[in-house]
Design a protein around this motif. Structure first.
Motif, PDB file in Angstrom:
ATOM      1  N   GLY A  15      53.178   3.506  -2.934  1.00  0.00           N
ATOM      2  CA  GLY A  15      52.848   4.611  -2.040  1.00  0.00           C
ATOM      3  C   GLY A  15      51.378   4.800  -1.744  1.00  0.00           C
ATOM      4  N   ALA A  16      50.556   3.794  -2.010  1.00  0.00           N
ATOM      5  CA  ALA A  16      49.125   3.910  -1.741  1.00  0.00           C
ATOM      6  C   ALA A  16      48.783   3.256  -0.411  1.00  0.00           C
ATOM      7  CB  ALA A  16      48.316   3.250  -2.856  1.00  0.00           C
ATOM      8  N   SER A  17      47.744   3.762   0.223  1.00  0.00           N
ATOM      9  CA  SER A  17      47.158   3.108   1.397  1.00  0.00           C
ATOM     10  C   SER A  17      46.115   2.127   0.879  1.00  0.00           C
ATOM     11  CB  SER A  17      46.475   4.131   2.297  1.00  0.00           C
ATOM     12  OG  SER A  17      47.401   5.088   2.747  1.00  0.00           O
ATOM     13  N   VAL A  18      45.942   1.012   1.586  1.00  0.00           N
ATOM     14  CA  VAL A  18      44.960   0.018   1.171  1.00  0.00           C
ATOM     15  C   VAL A  18      43.872  -0.080   2.227  1.00  0.00           C
ATOM     16  CG1 VAL A  18      44.588  -2.393   0.532  1.00  0.00           C
ATOM     17  CG2 VAL A  18      46.748  -1.266  -0.081  1.00  0.00           C
ATOM     18  N   PHE A  19      42.631   0.100   1.793  1.00  0.00           N
ATOM     19  CA  PHE A  19      41.468  -0.016   2.667  1.00  0.00           C
ATOM     20  C   PHE A  19      40.586  -1.123   2.100  1.00  0.00           C
ATOM     21  CE2 PHE A  19      41.076   4.243   4.975  1.00  0.00           C
ATOM     22  CZ  PHE A  19      42.386   4.612   4.748  1.00  0.00           C
ATOM     23  N   THR A  20      40.137  -2.017   2.963  1.00  0.00           N
ATOM     24  CA  THR A  20      39.202  -3.058   2.553  1.00  0.00           C
ATOM     25  C   THR A  20      37.794  -2.482   2.591  1.00  0.00           C
ATOM     26  OG1 THR A  20      40.648  -4.752   3.455  1.00  0.00           O
ATOM     27  CG2 THR A  20      38.362  -5.381   3.073  1.00  0.00           C
ATOM     28  N   LYS A  21      37.023  -2.775   1.552  1.00  0.00           N
ATOM     29  CA  LYS A  21      35.646  -2.279   1.503  1.00  0.00           C
ATOM     30  C   LYS A  21      34.845  -2.901   2.635  1.00  0.00           C
ATOM     31  CE  LYS A  21      35.477  -1.391  -3.458  1.00  0.00           C
ATOM     32  NZ  LYS A  21      34.867  -1.761  -4.743  1.00  0.00           N
ATOM     33  N   PRO A  22      34.229  -2.059   3.467  1.00  0.00           N
ATOM     34  CA  PRO A  22      33.455  -2.569   4.602  1.00  0.00           C
ATOM     35  C   PRO A  22      32.078  -3.066   4.171  1.00  0.00           C
ATOM     36  CG  PRO A  22      33.525  -0.185   4.645  1.00  0.00           C
ATOM     37  CD  PRO A  22      34.335  -0.612   3.469  1.00  0.00           C
ATOM     38  N   ASN A  23      31.429  -3.763   5.122  1.00  0.00           N
ATOM     39  CA  ASN A  23      30.123  -4.340   4.838  1.00  0.00           C
ATOM     40  C   ASN A  23      28.950  -3.551   5.399  1.00  0.00           C
ATOM     41  OD1 ASN A  23      31.192  -6.613   3.474  1.00  0.00           O
ATOM     42  ND2 ASN A  23      31.728  -7.511   5.447  1.00  0.00           N
ATOM     43  N   SER A  24      29.207  -2.691   6.371  1.00  0.00           N
ATOM     44  CA  SER A  24      28.096  -1.957   6.987  1.00  0.00           C
ATOM     45  C   SER A  24      28.224  -0.462   6.728  1.00  0.00           C
ATOM     46  CB  SER A  24      28.063  -2.210   8.493  1.00  0.00           C
ATOM     47  OG  SER A  24      29.116  -1.508   9.134  1.00  0.00           O
ATOM     48  N   LEU A  25      27.092   0.241   6.822  1.00  0.00           N
ATOM     49  CA  LEU A  25      27.095   1.686   6.620  1.00  0.00           C
ATOM     50  C   LEU A  25      27.939   2.399   7.671  1.00  0.00           C
ATOM     51  CD1 LEU A  25      23.425   2.425   5.539  1.00  0.00           C
ATOM     52  CD2 LEU A  25      25.489   2.588   4.158  1.00  0.00           C
ATOM     53  N   ALA A  26      27.914   1.914   8.902  1.00  0.00           N
ATOM     54  CA  ALA A  26      28.713   2.531   9.959  1.00  0.00           C
ATOM     55  C   ALA A  26      30.201   2.414   9.641  1.00  0.00           C
ATOM     56  CB  ALA A  26      28.407   1.883  11.297  1.00  0.00           C
ATOM     57  N   GLU A  27      30.614   1.243   9.158  1.00  0.00           N
ATOM     58  CA  GLU A  27      32.019   1.048   8.794  1.00  0.00           C
ATOM     59  C   GLU A  27      32.392   1.909   7.590  1.00  0.00           C
ATOM     60  OE1 GLU A  27      33.178  -3.505   9.870  1.00  0.00           O
ATOM     61  OE2 GLU A  27      31.638  -3.245   8.324  1.00  0.00           O
ATOM     62  N   ILE A  28      31.477   2.056   6.658  1.00  0.00           N
ATOM     63  CA  ILE A  28      31.735   2.883   5.482  1.00  0.00           C
ATOM     64  C   ILE A  28      31.946   4.336   5.897  1.00  0.00           C
ATOM     65  CG2 ILE A  28      30.699   3.800   3.363  1.00  0.00           C
ATOM     66  CD1 ILE A  28      29.286   0.984   3.176  1.00  0.00           C
ATOM     67  N   ALA A  29      31.124   4.819   6.807  1.00  0.00           N
ATOM     68  CA  ALA A  29      31.279   6.192   7.298  1.00  0.00           C
ATOM     69  C   ALA A  29      32.625   6.370   7.990  1.00  0.00           C
ATOM     70  CB  ALA A  29      30.141   6.540   8.247  1.00  0.00           C
ATOM     71  N   GLU A  30      33.047   5.359   8.749  1.00  0.00           N
ATOM     72  CA  GLU A  30      34.342   5.413   9.433  1.00  0.00           C
ATOM     73  C   GLU A  30      35.496   5.452   8.426  1.00  0.00           C
ATOM     74  OE1 GLU A  30      36.824   2.379  12.215  1.00  0.00           O
ATOM     75  OE2 GLU A  30      34.718   2.673  12.767  1.00  0.00           O
ATOM     76  N   VAL A  31      35.412   4.617   7.402  1.00  0.00           N
ATOM     77  CA  VAL A  31      36.433   4.607   6.352  1.00  0.00           C
ATOM     78  C   VAL A  31      36.446   5.940   5.618  1.00  0.00           C
ATOM     79  CG1 VAL A  31      37.035   3.571   4.123  1.00  0.00           C
ATOM     80  CG2 VAL A  31      36.521   2.107   6.066  1.00  0.00           C
ATOM     81  N   GLY A  32      35.268   6.500   5.366  1.00  0.00           N
ATOM     82  CA  GLY A  32      35.180   7.801   4.713  1.00  0.00           C
ATOM     83  C   GLY A  32      35.910   8.873   5.510  1.00  0.00           C
ATOM     84  N   GLN A  33      35.767   8.845   6.822  1.00  0.00           N
ATOM     85  CA  GLN A  33      36.469   9.814   7.678  1.00  0.00           C
ATOM     86  C   GLN A  33      37.992   9.652   7.572  1.00  0.00           C
ATOM     87  OE1 GLN A  33      35.282  12.434   9.355  1.00  0.00           O
ATOM     88  NE2 GLN A  33      33.330  11.924   8.463  1.00  0.00           N
ATOM     89  N   LYS A  34      38.448   8.407   7.530  1.00  0.00           N
ATOM     90  CA  LYS A  34      39.883   8.155   7.389  1.00  0.00           C
ATOM     91  C   LYS A  34      40.395   8.661   6.041  1.00  0.00           C
ATOM     92  CE  LYS A  34      39.994   4.161  10.466  1.00  0.00           C
ATOM     93  NZ  LYS A  34      40.156   2.716  10.553  1.00  0.00           N
ATOM     94  N   MET A  35      39.584   8.483   5.016  1.00  0.00           N
ATOM     95  CA  MET A  35      39.969   8.972   3.686  1.00  0.00           C
ATOM     96  C   MET A  35      40.055  10.480   3.676  1.00  0.00           C
ATOM     97  SD  MET A  35      37.859   6.567   1.060  1.00  0.00           S
ATOM     98  CE  MET A  35      38.118   4.810   0.951  1.00  0.00           C
ATOM     99  N   LEU A  36      39.065  11.149   4.271  1.00  0.00           N
ATOM    100  CA  LEU A  36      39.087  12.611   4.319  1.00  0.00           C
ATOM    101  C   LEU A  36      40.278  13.125   5.104  1.00  0.00           C
ATOM    102  CD1 LEU A  36      35.345  13.616   4.758  1.00  0.00           C
ATOM    103  CD2 LEU A  36      36.833  14.067   2.803  1.00  0.00           C
ATOM    104  N   ALA A  37      40.687  12.402   6.143  1.00  0.00           N
ATOM    105  CA  ALA A  37      41.863  12.807   6.907  1.00  0.00           C
ATOM    106  C   ALA A  37      43.110  12.794   6.015  1.00  0.00           C
ATOM    107  CB  ALA A  37      42.058  11.890   8.115  1.00  0.00           C
ATOM    108  N   LEU A  38      43.201  11.835   5.098  1.00  0.00           N
ATOM    109  CA  LEU A  38      44.330  11.808   4.151  1.00  0.00           C
ATOM    110  C   LEU A  38      44.249  12.978   3.189  1.00  0.00           C
ATOM    111  CD1 LEU A  38      44.632   8.018   3.262  1.00  0.00           C
ATOM    112  CD2 LEU A  38      46.284   9.414   4.507  1.00  0.00           C
ATOM    113  N   CYS A  39      43.032  13.341   2.821  1.00  0.00           N
ATOM    114  CA  CYS A  39      42.827  14.458   1.896  1.00  0.00           C
ATOM    115  C   CYS A  39      43.294  15.784   2.511  1.00  0.00           C
ATOM    116  CB  CYS A  39      41.359  14.538   1.508  1.00  0.00           C
ATOM    117  SG  CYS A  39      41.021  15.568   0.071  1.00  0.00           S
ATOM    118  N   THR A  40      43.059  15.918   3.811  1.00  0.00           N
ATOM    119  CA  THR A  40      43.415  17.164   4.477  1.00  0.00           C
ATOM    120  C   THR A  40      44.816  17.134   5.079  1.00  0.00           C
ATOM    121  OG1 THR A  40      42.419  16.435   6.549  1.00  0.00           O
ATOM    122  CG2 THR A  40      41.015  17.700   5.054  1.00  0.00           C
ATOM    123  N   GLY A  41      45.443  15.955   5.023  1.00  0.00           N
ATOM    124  CA  GLY A  41      46.797  15.828   5.553  1.00  0.00           C
ATOM    125  C   GLY A  41      46.839  15.692   7.064  1.00  0.00           C
ATOM    126  N   GLU A  42      45.710  15.338   7.672  1.00  0.00           N
ATOM    127  CA  GLU A  42      45.669  15.191   9.146  1.00  0.00           C
ATOM    128  C   GLU A  42      46.190  13.854   9.578  1.00  0.00           C
ATOM    129  OE1 GLU A  42      41.643  15.929  10.330  1.00  0.00           O
ATOM    130  OE2 GLU A  42      41.702  17.989   9.622  1.00  0.00           O
TER     131      GLU A  42
END
Length: 131
Positions: free
Chosen positions: A104-131
């Motif tokens: 039941g886990a989502s899998v995210f590949t660790k990105p290489n750039s800061l911009a990609e990391i920020a984008e992944v962070g937003q996706k993670m926060l969306a899971l936290c808030t249930g959006e």
């Protein structure tokens, strides 16, 4: 009932922990705790605050207790069985992805750039808030 706002992240790479912490710290209202391995994360959870956790992020390859093993133990806890969990990894192993997703886990590949990391962070926060 108090809003769930605690994000837990287990990864043996200190740079990865710092990087994700910097992304989440820019979002007020969330608390973020990091751990060097899955066992330290589970020990922390056993100490309390289960009802405050909105998201758990796990690396796969860690000493003591790796991400998949940690995820298995989390899913055995009735209070955590439906909690969003992300496996955040550099692993390209299809077996790792299948194991994580079957639990039941989502899998995210660790990105290489800061911009990609920020984008992944937003996706993670969306899971936290249930959006």
């Amino acid at each position: 009932m108090e809003a769930k706002n605690l994000i837990l992240y287990a990864d043996d790479d200190g740079d990865d922990r710092d990087m994700l912490e910097s992304i989440f710290s820019s979002h007020s209202g969330y608390r973020f705790r990091t751990f060097p391995d899955g066992q330290a994360l589970l020990d922390y959870i056993d100490g309390g605050e289960k009802n405050q956790i909105c998201l758990i992020v796990l690396d796969i390859n860690m000493p003591r207790l790796g991400g998949i093993e940690t995820l298995r133990q989390l899913r055995q806890d009735i209070q955590l069985v439906d909690l969003p969990v992300i496996v955040f990894t550099t692993s390209s192993s299809p077996g790792d992805r299948i194991s994580a997703e079957s639990l039941g886990a989502s899998v995210f590949t660790k990105p290489n750039s800061l911009a990609e990391i920020a984008e992944v962070g937003q996706k993670m926060l969306a899971l936290c808030t249930g959006e």
